[in-house]
Design an enzyme around this catalytic site. Structure first.
Site, PDB file in Angstrom:
ATOM      1  N   ALA A   1       0.522  75.409  -0.797  1.00 45.79           N
ATOM      2  CA  ALA A   1       0.540  75.565  -2.244  1.00 45.79           C
ATOM      3  C   ALA A   1       0.436  74.163  -2.841  1.00 45.79           C
ATOM      4  CB  ALA A   1       1.826  76.247  -2.669  1.00 45.79           C
TER       5      ALA A   1
ATOM      6  N   GLU B   1       7.757  73.288   4.308  1.00 48.22           N
ATOM      7  CA  GLU B   1       8.419  73.410   3.007  1.00 48.22           C
ATOM      8  C   GLU B   1       9.797  72.748   2.961  1.00 48.22           C
ATOM      9  OE1 GLU B   1       6.674  75.819   4.410  1.00 48.22           O
ATOM     10  OE2 GLU B   1       5.510  76.890   2.895  1.00 48.22           O
TER      11      GLU B   1
ATOM     12  N   GLU C   1       0.607  80.634   5.599  1.00 49.12           N
ATOM     13  CA  GLU C   1       0.976  81.971   5.104  1.00 49.12           C
ATOM     14  C   GLU C   1      -0.268  82.794   4.743  1.00 49.12           C
ATOM     15  OE1 GLU C   1       3.642  79.901   2.358  1.00 49.12           O
ATOM     16  OE2 GLU C   1       5.170  81.381   2.890  1.00 49.12           O
TER      17      GLU C   1
ATOM     18  N   GLY D   1       1.674  77.329   2.372  1.00 46.71           N
ATOM     19  CA  GLY D   1       0.926  78.477   1.854  1.00 46.71           C
ATOM     20  C   GLY D   1      -0.383  78.714   2.587  1.00 46.71           C
TER      21      GLY D   1
END
Ligand code: CAA
Length: 260
Positions: free
Chosen positions: A66, A134, A114, A111
């Site tokens: 992200a 993260e 993911e 992300g």
């Protein structure tokens, strides 16, 4: 439809979606996620597309996570909205009727890892790197990593990656079952396409039912899941595909399936 942050190219019943922010290593900001959501919702309705491939632009990254610049100033409420958007995208990919292949061509972090976990099949190039870093940013994975990673590779190995934030290479990712196989970077798209062509040559309705029963069945206990499989197996006998597939076998010729 044209997008600012993704590319969509379709040929021979195969759609390729490329996350296209190479200067930011294809990091996912809100606009990119919104475009992905629109794009995947449209692909879900497109009966001419039988397989989807997702990859990242450039040679360095699939998706490096992200977008940290975007997330830096978020309030808790905004963080929740952003997390939910990421979940909407990953869930839409998971629920697409078509099989989705992740062509992981470099960093797949946070992300990005993911995103790959929401795909049905993962192939990686030899320069790919995986991780959920993260905790090094003071957050937890927000696009499903705490849930899909342990379900895919087991809780112990997932915990090691989630708690340490360490990055693993493609061969290690293959060893732990995070990707199906590793290929030279210049062969990655060709290998993904070959697999997509093979899948697209099979009975389209049967392939879609397979995806549906695997995904939904994995969330049930074995007994209910097998009963669900039996229902969908029965459904196959109501369609033209089963008739053509079995007739072709008995007539010793390749089947001719219609796109549905
Ligand atoms: N967000 C925003 N920008 C990013 C980014 C990200 N996740 N990852 C890389 N970039 C940007 C860098 O800031 C840099 O931009 P500038 O050129 O403008 O400085 C550019 O991409 C190139 O990156 P680097 O110079 O850092 O390249 P490198 O080869 O030295 O390192 C890397 C590559 C190891 C992937 C490193 O960029 C990195 O660690 N990126 C962050 C990885 C990360 O922590 N991802 C998780 C994000 S949090 C998340 O994803 C939450 C969630 O679950 C929803």
């Amino acid at each position: 439809m044209t997008y600012n942050n993704i590319l969509l190219e379709t040929s021979d019943a195969i759609a390729t979606v490329t996350i296209n922010r190479p200067k930011a290593l294809n990091a996912l900001n809100r606009e990119t996620l919104e475009e992905m959501l629109t794009c995947f919702n449209e692909l879900a309705q497109d009966r001419s597309v039988q397989v989807v491939i997702i990859t990242g632009a450039g040679e360095k990254a699939f998706v490096a996570g992200a977008d940290i610049s975007f997330m830096q100033g978020l309030t808790p409420d905004e963080g929740k909205v952003f997390g939910r958007l990421g979940h909407a995208v990953t869930r839409t990919i998971e629920n697409l009727p078509q099989p989705v292949i992740a062509a992981i061509n470099g960093f797949a972090l946070g992300g990005g890892c993911e995103l790959s976990l929401a795909c049905d099949i993962r192939l990686a190039s030899d320069n790919a790197r995986f991780g959920q870093p993260e905790v090094n940013l003071g957050i937890i994975p927000g696009f499903g990593g705490t849930q899909r990673l342990p379900r895919l590779i087991g809780k112990g190995l997932a915990n090691e990656l989630l708690f340490s934030g360490k990055i693993i290479d493609a061969l290690e990712a293959c060893r732990v079952g995070l990707v199906n196989r590793v290929v030279a970077q210049d062969r990655l798209m060709a290998e993904c396409r070959e697999l997509a062509v093979l899948i697209a040559s099979r009975g389209p309705a049967a392939v879609r039912l397979c995806k549906e029963v695997v995904n939904n069945g994995m969330e049930m206990d074995l007994h209910r899941a097998c009963s669900y499989e039996a229902d969908l197996f029965a459904l196959c006998f109501a369609g033209a595909e089963q008739k053509e597939g079995m007739m072709a076998f008995l007539e010793k010729r390749p089947p001719k399936f219609q796109a549905n």
